[in-house]
Scaffold this motif. Sequence first.
Motif, PDB file in Angstrom:
ATOM      1  N   LEU A  18       0.826  -1.200   0.000  1.00  0.00           N
ATOM      2  CA  LEU A  18       0.000   0.000   0.000  1.00  0.00           C
ATOM      3  C   LEU A  18       0.861   1.251   0.000  1.00  0.00           C
ATOM      4  N   ALA A  19       1.943   1.232   0.772  1.00  0.00           N
ATOM      5  CA  ALA A  19       2.837   2.386   0.816  1.00  0.00           C
ATOM      6  C   ALA A  19       3.445   2.657  -0.558  1.00  0.00           C
ATOM      7  N   TRP A  20       3.893   1.602  -1.247  1.00  0.00           N
ATOM      8  CA  TRP A  20       4.467   1.798  -2.574  1.00  0.00           C
ATOM      9  C   TRP A  20       3.408   2.258  -3.565  1.00  0.00           C
ATOM     10  N   ALA A  21       2.190   1.788  -3.415  1.00  0.00           N
ATOM     11  CA  ALA A  21       1.114   2.246  -4.294  1.00  0.00           C
ATOM     12  C   ALA A  21       0.838   3.730  -4.083  1.00  0.00           C
ATOM     13  N   MET A  22       0.895   4.165  -2.832  1.00  0.00           N
ATOM     14  CA  MET A  22       0.667   5.582  -2.547  1.00  0.00           C
ATOM     15  C   MET A  22       1.806   6.441  -3.090  1.00  0.00           C
ATOM     16  N   VAL A  23       3.020   5.943  -3.049  1.00  0.00           N
ATOM     17  CA  VAL A  23       4.153   6.663  -3.638  1.00  0.00           C
ATOM     18  C   VAL A  23       3.973   6.759  -5.154  1.00  0.00           C
ATOM     19  N   ALA A  24       3.451   5.712  -5.765  1.00  0.00           N
ATOM     20  CA  ALA A  24       3.191   5.740  -7.207  1.00  0.00           C
ATOM     21  C   ALA A  24       2.118   6.777  -7.541  1.00  0.00           C
ATOM     22  N   VAL A  25       1.089   6.861  -6.739  1.00  0.00           N
ATOM     23  CA  VAL A  25       0.043   7.866  -6.951  1.00  0.00           C
ATOM     24  C   VAL A  25       0.627   9.270  -6.812  1.00  0.00           C
ATOM     25  N   ALA A  26       1.460   9.477  -5.804  1.00  0.00           N
ATOM     26  CA  ALA A  26       2.087  10.787  -5.603  1.00  0.00           C
ATOM     27  C   ALA A  26       2.983  11.146  -6.788  1.00  0.00           C
ATOM     28  N   SER A  27       3.709  10.168  -7.308  1.00  0.00           N
ATOM     29  CA  SER A  27       4.551  10.414  -8.479  1.00  0.00           C
ATOM     30  C   SER A  27       3.702  10.817  -9.677  1.00  0.00           C
ATOM     31  N   GLY A  28       2.565  10.182  -9.820  1.00  0.00           N
ATOM     32  CA  GLY A  28       1.646  10.557 -10.892  1.00  0.00           C
ATOM     33  C   GLY A  28       1.151  11.983 -10.741  1.00  0.00           C
ATOM     34  N   LEU A  29       0.901  12.385  -9.510  1.00  0.00           N
ATOM     35  CA  LEU A  29       0.477  13.767  -9.270  1.00  0.00           C
ATOM     36  C   LEU A  29       1.568  14.748  -9.667  1.00  0.00           C
ATOM     37  N   PHE A  30       2.812  14.413  -9.380  1.00  0.00           N
ATOM     38  CA  PHE A  30       3.919  15.287  -9.774  1.00  0.00           C
ATOM     39  C   PHE A  30       4.051  15.339 -11.300  1.00  0.00           C
ATOM     40  N   LEU A  63       1.702  15.256   0.705  1.00  0.00           N
ATOM     41  CA  LEU A  63       0.853  14.688   1.753  1.00  0.00           C
ATOM     42  C   LEU A  63       0.606  13.195   1.532  1.00  0.00           C
ATOM     43  N   THR A  64       0.497  12.784   0.275  1.00  0.00           N
ATOM     44  CA  THR A  64       0.305  11.362  -0.027  1.00  0.00           C
ATOM     45  C   THR A  64       1.535  10.556   0.368  1.00  0.00           C
ATOM     46  N   ILE A  65       2.717  11.089   0.083  1.00  0.00           N
ATOM     47  CA  ILE A  65       3.948  10.391   0.469  1.00  0.00           C
ATOM     48  C   ILE A  65       4.077  10.344   1.986  1.00  0.00           C
ATOM     49  N   LEU A  66       3.738  11.436   2.651  1.00  0.00           N
ATOM     50  CA  LEU A  66       3.782  11.430   4.109  1.00  0.00           C
ATOM     51  C   LEU A  66       2.818  10.408   4.706  1.00  0.00           C
ATOM     52  N   ALA A  67       1.634  10.302   4.131  1.00  0.00           N
ATOM     53  CA  ALA A  67       0.663   9.303   4.595  1.00  0.00           C
ATOM     54  C   ALA A  67       1.188   7.892   4.353  1.00  0.00           C
ATOM     55  N   ALA A  68       1.904   7.694   3.259  1.00  0.00           N
ATOM     56  CA  ALA A  68       2.471   6.370   2.974  1.00  0.00           C
ATOM     57  C   ALA A  68       3.546   5.995   3.981  1.00  0.00           C
ATOM     58  N   MET A  69       4.226   6.984   4.524  1.00  0.00           N
ATOM     59  CA  MET A  69       5.295   6.712   5.492  1.00  0.00           C
ATOM     60  C   MET A  69       4.756   6.405   6.873  1.00  0.00           C
ATOM     61  N   MET A  70       3.515   6.700   7.142  1.00  0.00           N
ATOM     62  CA  MET A  70       2.937   6.476   8.476  1.00  0.00           C
ATOM     63  C   MET A  70       2.564   5.028   8.686  1.00  0.00           C
TER      64      MET A  70
END
Length: 70
Positions: A18-30, A63-70
């Motif tokens: 899930l954390a890696w998926a959230m990082v992928a979503v954040a990368s897409g946002l960038f 914020l998505t990356i920070l949430a993934a780190m939690m």
Amino acid sequence: MVTAISSSFTAASLAGRLAWAMVAVASGLFLTLLVDRALVRAGEAPAGWMGLRVPLSLGLGVLTILAAMM
């Protein structure tokens, strides 16, 4: 009837995926900022578009990356 869940499917592995998926979503946002910039150059986006999109995309991505780190 209850079936056993494979040991490879643990809560920790699910959280890691899930954390890696959230990082992928954040990368897409960038990366959407590149598309927005192309739209501005082509004259397809309204005036002030990048002024709106940059803080929104960067803020949500961080914020998505920070949430993934939690």
